[in-house]
Write a protein that holds these residues in place. Structure first.
Motif: not given
Length: 302
Positions: A20-35
């Motif tokens: 859900q965070a990735a969707e609001e940030l308009h980025v891939a889920q993997s990018a959020v998890s990696r950061q």
């Protein structure tokens, strides 16, 4: 540590879910998890723990999140101040207000201000009394209209900009509907429609009834002036509302009658954070509002 990591971290903390965070940030889920993973590695602690499908902050994660939110808010303010320095007429004003002012007062003052500063943007936030106080203190909003005005609060400051009468609203067929004015105790046998607990108008009406010598009998409770006005017009009971909340015209309208005894009023204040400098555009709006309501602008808060 990168700004992006902090922004992703706060978003995941609020959503409690990476997808859900990735969707609001308009980025891939993997990018959020990696950061998030890189941030935890750099800090040497776990910021989240898995609970079912959701992520919850650990104790150290909660501490870190509160600090990061403050940092990001300060950064946003710094960026806005730079933009305003370049062109103070291009800024954004964050304004809080109670629902009852959204019908007429807020649209009127904003429209007048935008005649002078057409490029200024507004971000509005409605709320009840405690919510508006909290939003001002936490810097969620720059300014807030509030009722009643908080006379003794060490974290907010401001001015009473308006004192207005509350009037009785009655079903059109009520025996007193055609009177010019009434005493409030003439409604002691009627059922009242009041705001729910937590809304500032409720204690004003309640204490006025007690002053008039009776305890109001509650038929219904509501959270919006439109609901209360509609229920009264439909014959479900009587109520008291500020005149400013009765501007809109609907097919179903209650009768409005002035109250001679006791005099029932509410104060409306304009507040800001105490001992804190307002953004330039918000300070311009504050001075405009004081002049709009016939007050002398004082020394800007510093």
């Amino acid at each position: 540590m990168e700004l992006r990591q902090l922004q992703y971290f706060v978003k995941v903390a609020k959503k409690e879910h990476v997808t859900q965070a990735a969707e609001e940030l308009h980025v891939a889920q993997s990018a959020v998890s990696r950061q998030i993973h890189q941030l935890e590695q750099e800090l040497g602690v776990d910021l989240f723990m898995q609970k079912g499908r959701n992520l919850h902050l650990t104790a150290v994660g909660q501490l870190f999140c509160s600090r990061v939110e403050t940092i990001l808010k300060d950064l946003d303010r710094a960026v806005n101040e730079v933009h305003e320095f370049i062109d103070p007429e291009q800024g954004e004003i964050r304004l809080g207000f109670p629902h009852s002012l959204g019908v007429h007062v807020i649209p009127s003052v904003v429209a007048e201000f935008r005649k002078l500063y057409p490029n200024v943007k507004f971000r509005f936030k409605q709320g009840m009394y405690p919510t508006l106080i909290r939003d001002v203190v936490s810097a969620e909003v720059d300014l807030a209209f509030i009722s009643p005005f908080p006379e003794n609060h060490n974290q907010v400051a401001g001015n009473v900009v308006l004192t207005e009468d509350l009037v009785a609203i009655l079903p059109p067929g009520h025996p007193l509907a055609n009177e010019q004015s009434i005493k409030l105790n003439q409604l002691k046998d009627d059922k009242f429609i009041l705001f729910s607990k937590g809304y500032s108008l409720r204690p004003i009406v309640w204490h006025a009834c007690l002053e008039a010598g009776f305890t109001p009998k509650i038929a219904f409770e509501g959270e919006e002036t439109d609901t209360i006005r509609g229920l009264v017009a439909a014959g479900m009971g009587v109520s008291l509302l500020p005149e400013v909340a009765l501007f809109q015209s609907f097919t179903l309208q209650p009768a409005r009658v002035r109250i001679s005894t006791p005099k029932v009023t509410r104060t409306i204040g304009l507040i800001h954070r105490a001992d804190d400098k307002l953004p330039l555009v918000a300070q311009s709006f504050r001075i405009f509002l004081l002049e709009y309501f016939g007050l002398q602008p004082d020394t800007p808060p510093s």
